[in-house]
Design a protein around this motif. Structure first.
Motif, PDB file in Angstrom:
ATOM      1  N   ASN A  37      29.754  41.310  44.126  1.00  0.00           N
ATOM      2  CA  ASN A  37      29.051  42.301  43.317  1.00  0.00           C
ATOM      3  C   ASN A  37      27.655  41.814  42.943  1.00  0.00           C
ATOM      4  OD1 ASN A  37      29.415  44.923  42.216  1.00  0.00           O
ATOM      5  ND2 ASN A  37      29.585  44.034  40.172  1.00  0.00           N
TER       6      ASN A  37
ATOM      7  N   TYR B  31      42.960  44.855  45.786  1.00  0.00           N
ATOM      8  CA  TYR B  31      44.394  44.602  45.868  1.00  0.00           C
ATOM      9  C   TYR B  31      45.027  45.270  47.079  1.00  0.00           C
ATOM     10  CZ  TYR B  31      43.775  42.858  41.151  1.00  0.00           C
ATOM     11  OH  TYR B  31      43.360  42.143  40.074  1.00  0.00           O
TER      12      TYR B  31
ATOM     13  N   SER C 139      41.560  41.471  35.603  1.00  0.00           N
ATOM     14  CA  SER C 139      42.276  42.398  36.474  1.00  0.00           C
ATOM     15  C   SER C 139      41.360  43.045  37.509  1.00  0.00           C
ATOM     16  CB  SER C 139      42.976  43.477  35.647  1.00  0.00           C
ATOM     17  OG  SER C 139      42.038  44.223  34.916  1.00  0.00           O
ATOM     18  N   LYS C 140      40.064  43.157  37.217  1.00  0.00           N
ATOM     19  CA  LYS C 140      39.132  43.783  38.165  1.00  0.00           C
ATOM     20  C   LYS C 140      38.031  42.844  38.637  1.00  0.00           C
ATOM     21  CE  LYS C 140      39.813  48.412  36.447  1.00  0.00           C
ATOM     22  NZ  LYS C 140      39.223  49.637  35.938  1.00  0.00           N
ATOM     23  N   LYS C 141      37.593  41.932  37.763  1.00  0.00           N
ATOM     24  CA  LYS C 141      36.474  41.064  38.101  1.00  0.00           C
ATOM     25  C   LYS C 141      36.879  39.598  38.130  1.00  0.00           C
ATOM     26  CE  LYS C 141      32.639  43.921  36.696  1.00  0.00           C
ATOM     27  NZ  LYS C 141      31.426  44.035  35.931  1.00  0.00           N
TER      28      LYS C 141
ATOM     29  N   CYS D 159      45.942  40.025  44.976  1.00  0.00           N
ATOM     30  CA  CYS D 159      44.574  40.262  45.429  1.00  0.00           C
ATOM     31  C   CYS D 159      44.520  39.998  46.937  1.00  0.00           C
ATOM     32  CB  CYS D 159      43.605  39.350  44.684  1.00  0.00           C
ATOM     33  SG  CYS D 159      41.874  39.685  45.057  1.00  0.00           S
TER      34      CYS D 159
ATOM     35  N   ILE E 163      34.351  41.604  42.743  1.00  0.00           N
ATOM     36  CA  ILE E 163      35.265  42.697  42.445  1.00  0.00           C
ATOM     37  C   ILE E 163      36.542  42.409  43.246  1.00  0.00           C
ATOM     38  CG2 ILE E 163      35.706  45.188  42.611  1.00  0.00           C
ATOM     39  CD1 ILE E 163      33.419  44.415  40.695  1.00  0.00           C
ATOM     40  N   LYS E 164      37.682  42.400  42.568  1.00  0.00           N
ATOM     41  CA  LYS E 164      38.950  42.111  43.234  1.00  0.00           C
ATOM     42  C   LYS E 164      39.496  43.365  43.919  1.00  0.00           C
ATOM     43  CE  LYS E 164      41.658  39.371  40.722  1.00  0.00           C
ATOM     44  NZ  LYS E 164      42.346  38.816  39.526  1.00  0.00           N
TER      45      LYS E 164
ATOM     46  N   SER F  45      47.213  42.072  39.732  1.00  0.00           N
ATOM     47  CA  SER F  45      46.793  43.276  39.017  1.00  0.00           C
ATOM     48  C   SER F  45      47.804  43.575  37.919  1.00  0.00           C
ATOM     49  CB  SER F  45      46.726  44.467  39.985  1.00  0.00           C
ATOM     50  OG  SER F  45      48.036  44.903  40.302  1.00  0.00           O
TER      51      SER F  45
END
Length: 136
Positions: free
Chosen positions: A55, A135, A14-16, A49, A132-133, A43
């Protein structure tokens, strides 16, 4: 014949996002989309995304001439924007300031490409990225 390319999404959370790319050149050069934001998991709230931030990146690139280094670029429907050049064996960690951000040029897609320009047969590279995604 074409370059031998392996492009894998190792993790899409969801984040990476973690990607692995490997290329062995046949002397023709190539461009590979290593991040296609439209294909990434949404997400937890169901948002798509929009783009990613680099990162961390670790790489081992062996090219005959330094001008043939691997290039990472933000995809753009006009001219792609090179944001990182990779040559040798190193790691870069941009996490202390939130990662390298897409410059969002007027025609940006959010995708990321890796390009091995005109090169010598046998030139090779392996690149592992942590993204790092971001949105909508």
């Amino acid at each position: 014949m074409a370059d031998t390319v392996l492009n894998t999404t190792v993790f899409d959370g969801s984040k990476k996002l973690i990607t692995h790319y490997n290329v062995v050149s046949d002397n023709s050069g190539s461009t590979t989309k290593i991040v296609d934001v439209s294909a990434l998991e949404k997400s937890p709230a169901g948002k798509s995304c929009l783009t990613v931030r680099l990162n961390k990146v670790s790489f081992n690139v062996s090219v005959t001439a330094p001008v043939d280094a691997l290039r990472m670029d933000w995809d753009n429907s006009g001219t792609n924007i090179v944001f990182q050049t990779l040559n040798g064996e190193m790691e870069y960690d941009y996490s202390s300031f939130g990662g390298l951000k897409n410059n969002k040029a007027s025609s940006y897609t959010g995708d990321v490409n890796l390009t091995l320009p005109a090169c010598t047969s046998g030139d090779s590279g392996t690149v592992v990225c942590e993204w790092i995604k971001v949105y909508e």
